[in-house]
Design an enzyme around this catalytic site. Sequence first.
Site, PDB file in Angstrom:
ATOM      1  N   ASP A   1      67.983  50.147  65.060  1.00 12.98           N
ATOM      2  CA  ASP A   1      67.405  49.256  64.044  1.00 12.98           C
ATOM      3  C   ASP A   1      67.676  49.832  62.656  1.00 12.98           C
ATOM      4  O   ASP A   1      67.788  51.052  62.495  1.00 12.98           O
ATOM      5  CB  ASP A   1      65.874  49.171  64.215  1.00 12.98           C
ATOM      6  N   MET A   2      67.763  48.965  61.651  1.00 14.96           N
ATOM      7  CA  MET A   2      67.932  49.473  60.280  1.00 14.96           C
ATOM      8  C   MET A   2      66.576  49.480  59.587  1.00 14.96           C
ATOM      9  O   MET A   2      65.845  48.498  59.623  1.00 14.96           O
ATOM     10  CB  MET A   2      68.919  48.604  59.499  1.00 14.96           C
TER      11      MET A   2
ATOM     12  N   ARG B   1      74.166  43.931  64.635  1.00 16.14           N
ATOM     13  CA  ARG B   1      73.149  42.879  64.466  1.00 16.14           C
ATOM     14  C   ARG B   1      73.095  42.567  62.964  1.00 16.14           C
ATOM     15  O   ARG B   1      72.982  43.492  62.154  1.00 16.14           O
ATOM     16  CB  ARG B   1      71.776  43.363  64.928  1.00 16.14           C
TER      17      ARG B   1
ATOM     18  N   GLY C   1      66.865  41.243  56.505  1.00  9.21           N
ATOM     19  CA  GLY C   1      66.252  42.492  56.014  1.00  9.21           C
ATOM     20  C   GLY C   1      64.788  42.259  55.727  1.00  9.21           C
ATOM     21  O   GLY C   1      64.411  41.226  55.172  1.00  9.21           O
TER      22      GLY C   1
ATOM     23  N   THR D   1      68.404  35.657  63.278  1.00  9.20           N
ATOM     24  CA  THR D   1      67.694  34.856  62.277  1.00  9.20           C
ATOM     25  C   THR D   1      66.920  33.726  62.949  1.00  9.20           C
ATOM     26  O   THR D   1      67.309  33.261  64.024  1.00  9.20           O
ATOM     27  CB  THR D   1      68.680  34.257  61.250  1.00  9.20           C
ATOM     28  N   HIS D   2      65.829  33.297  62.271  1.00 13.32           N
ATOM     29  CA  HIS D   2      65.108  32.096  62.718  1.00 13.32           C
ATOM     30  C   HIS D   2      65.339  30.973  61.735  1.00 13.32           C
ATOM     31  O   HIS D   2      64.668  29.948  61.790  1.00 13.32           O
ATOM     32  CB  HIS D   2      63.600  32.375  62.808  1.00 13.32           C
TER      33      HIS D   2
HETATM   34  C1  LIG Z   1      66.095  40.208  66.611  1.00 11.96           C
HETATM   35  C2  LIG Z   1      65.757  40.643  65.225  1.00 11.96           C
HETATM   36  C3  LIG Z   1      65.894  41.964  64.880  1.00 11.96           C
HETATM   37  C4  LIG Z   1      65.615  42.402  63.573  1.00 11.96           C
HETATM   38  N1  LIG Z   1      65.865  43.700  63.220  1.00 11.96           N
HETATM   39  C5  LIG Z   1      65.685  44.083  61.943  1.00 11.96           C
HETATM   40  C6  LIG Z   1      66.061  45.395  61.494  1.00 11.96           C
HETATM   41  O1  LIG Z   1      66.568  46.226  62.256  1.00 11.96           O
HETATM   42  N2  LIG Z   1      65.850  45.705  60.188  1.00 11.96           N
HETATM   43  C7  LIG Z   1      65.312  44.809  59.292  1.00 11.96           C
HETATM   44  O2  LIG Z   1      65.174  45.141  58.099  1.00 11.96           O
HETATM   45  N3  LIG Z   1      64.925  43.577  59.702  1.00 11.96           N
HETATM   46  C8  LIG Z   1      65.101  43.190  60.982  1.00 11.96           C
HETATM   47  N4  LIG Z   1      64.752  41.925  61.376  1.00 11.96           N
HETATM   48  C9  LIG Z   1      63.924  41.066  60.477  1.00 11.96           C
HETATM   49  C10 LIG Z   1      64.766  40.205  59.566  1.00 11.96           C
HETATM   50  O3  LIG Z   1      65.414  41.017  58.636  1.00 11.96           O
HETATM   51  C11 LIG Z   1      63.919  39.159  58.828  1.00 11.96           C
HETATM   52  O4  LIG Z   1      62.942  39.744  58.086  1.00 11.96           O
HETATM   53  C12 LIG Z   1      63.228  38.159  59.720  1.00 11.96           C
HETATM   54  O5  LIG Z   1      64.005  37.843  60.837  1.00 11.96           O
HETATM   55  C13 LIG Z   1      62.978  36.869  58.948  1.00 11.96           C
HETATM   56  O6  LIG Z   1      64.199  36.335  58.477  1.00 11.96           O
HETATM   57  P1  LIG Z   1      64.824  34.979  59.014  1.00 11.96           P
HETATM   58  O7  LIG Z   1      66.297  35.113  58.982  1.00 11.96           O
HETATM   59  O8  LIG Z   1      64.236  34.609  60.298  1.00 11.96           O
HETATM   60  O9  LIG Z   1      64.499  33.939  57.867  1.00 11.96           O
HETATM   61  P2  LIG Z   1      63.116  33.438  57.248  1.00 11.96           P
HETATM   62  O10 LIG Z   1      63.521  32.549  56.118  1.00 11.96           O
HETATM   63  O11 LIG Z   1      62.202  34.554  56.941  1.00 11.96           O
HETATM   64  O12 LIG Z   1      62.484  32.587  58.400  1.00 11.96           O
HETATM   65  C14 LIG Z   1      63.009  31.332  58.792  1.00 11.96           C
HETATM   66  C15 LIG Z   1      61.905  30.560  59.481  1.00 11.96           C
HETATM   67  O13 LIG Z   1      61.519  31.239  60.670  1.00 11.96           O
HETATM   68  C16 LIG Z   1      60.127  31.178  60.863  1.00 11.96           C
HETATM   69  N5  LIG Z   1      59.561  32.533  60.913  1.00 11.96           N
HETATM   70  C17 LIG Z   1      60.096  33.658  60.384  1.00 11.96           C
HETATM   71  N6  LIG Z   1      59.293  34.724  60.661  1.00 11.96           N
HETATM   72  C18 LIG Z   1      58.232  34.236  61.356  1.00 11.96           C
HETATM   73  C19 LIG Z   1      57.069  34.792  61.913  1.00 11.96           C
HETATM   74  N7  LIG Z   1      56.793  36.086  61.828  1.00 11.96           N
HETATM   75  N8  LIG Z   1      56.219  33.981  62.586  1.00 11.96           N
HETATM   76  C20 LIG Z   1      56.470  32.671  62.718  1.00 11.96           C
HETATM   77  N9  LIG Z   1      57.542  32.065  62.203  1.00 11.96           N
HETATM   78  C21 LIG Z   1      58.412  32.826  61.518  1.00 11.96           C
HETATM   79  C22 LIG Z   1      59.560  30.368  59.737  1.00 11.96           C
HETATM   80  O14 LIG Z   1      59.470  29.033  60.170  1.00 11.96           O
HETATM   81  C23 LIG Z   1      60.604  30.468  58.667  1.00 11.96           C
HETATM   82  O15 LIG Z   1      60.622  29.371  57.820  1.00 11.96           O
HETATM   83  C24 LIG Z   1      65.093  41.463  62.637  1.00 11.96           C
HETATM   84  C25 LIG Z   1      64.963  40.122  62.992  1.00 11.96           C
HETATM   85  C26 LIG Z   1      65.311  39.694  64.261  1.00 11.96           C
HETATM   86  C27 LIG Z   1      65.218  38.236  64.572  1.00 11.96           C
END
Ligand SMILES: Cc1cc2nc3c(=O)[nH]c(=O)nc-3n(C[C@H](O)[C@H](O)[C@H](O)COP(=O)(O)OP(=O)(O)OC[C@H]3O[C@@H](n4cnc5c(N)ncnc54)[C@H](O)[C@@H]3O)c2cc1C
Length: 299
Positions: free
Chosen positions: A125-126, A175, A179, A217-218
């Site tokens: 993980d970062m 991955r 962030g 990403t979500h």
């Molecule tokens: C498998 C995985 C591994 C990751 N590993 C790292 C890592 O090693 N280092 C790091 O810095 N970050 C990591 N992350 C976190 C990432 O950087 C983001 O902070 C996080 O995924 C939210 O970004 P997003 O692309 O989903 O977009 P966003 O714009 O934040 O979210 C898009 C949509 O998803 C939904 N959503 C997002 N988060 C939630 C929540 N907690 N509960 C409910 N709905 C939500 C909301 O509907 C939102 O509108 C990881 C994420 C994933 C999915």
Amino acid sequence: MRFINSAIAGVLPLVPKPIVGHFAQKYIAGETLEDVTRVIAGLNREGFMCTANILGEHITTIEEAEKYLNSYKEVLSSIREKNLDMNISIKMTQLGMGIDDGVCFEFMNEMIRLSENLNNFIRIDMEDSRYTTKTLEIHSKFLKNYSNVGTVIQAYMRRSETDVKDLVKLKANIRLCKGIYIEPIEIAFKEREEIRKNFSHLLEMLLKGGCYVGIATHDEQLVDKAYQLIDELGLSNEKYEFQMIYGVTEKLRDKILSDGHRLRIYVPFGQDWYAYSIRRLQENPAIVGHIIKNIFSFR
Ligand SMILES: Cc1cc2nc3c(=O)[nH]c(=O)nc-3n(C[C@H](O)[C@H](O)[C@H](O)COP(=O)(O)OP(=O)(O)OC[C@H]3O[C@@H](n4cnc5c(N)ncnc54)[C@H](O)[C@@H]3O)c2cc1C
């Protein structure tokens, strides 16, 4: 309501633990190895691959790091015994980075070697920007001896384009995520659209460069962009995977799977669930509204 939710998100750490626990259930597989393997077996049956992470980031001694190492070894044994479709995601600070980098290297090396014997994979993980250079350096050292290890690139970091150029040369397994840490504007993009734009740009660089990518990403817009790129490049579905966090955007996750892509779910577990849950809940202020309701109706 948005403002109220955000304000409440800031005071979440004051919310009673049982209430946080109630909401945490959605995001955390449980406290024990048995809990996480049961949840993962269920997700595997639904067609999802998984990656497990033991919660707990801030340790201060090598003895604690060794405890985590032993727990991760138990996870590996369990993967073999139960024949689960999962790998492991590790934060190097959990194995001693920042306390004794030499010991951390040895611990990580042991995990990668053991998982290689099981044909398994370790994702590093970062963490925050204090560790970016070190993490990437250690990751490339491991790549000299192993192919079952990969790390993470954060699209909000301004340096990521340069890092990706180096990783493409190594044909690394990456991955890509937005962030999650709060970084200064000098080193990180802050605007939602800037981060999205960089995510798409880096994804294109990685996929065109022949790297295996975990598209983490979500964000539906980014998922659409990824679909478009995959289509344009004519990639078969073993060249990449989507990744999402356990309990988040389950509808989108099901859709991606039914569209014929592979999807890995990041499943955290462990006794340190409280701090992790607070972070997840702060990320999603909409859920905070339900918490407010619960606070006032909680008995
Ligand atoms: C498998 C995985 C591994 C990751 N590993 C790292 C890592 O090693 N280092 C790091 O810095 N970050 C990591 N992350 C976190 C990432 O950087 C983001 O902070 C996080 O995924 C939210 O970004 P997003 O692309 O989903 O977009 P966003 O714009 O934040 O979210 C898009 C949509 O998803 C939904 N959503 C997002 N988060 C939630 C929540 N907690 N509960 C409910 N709905 C939500 C909301 O509907 C939102 O509108 C990881 C994420 C994933 C999915």
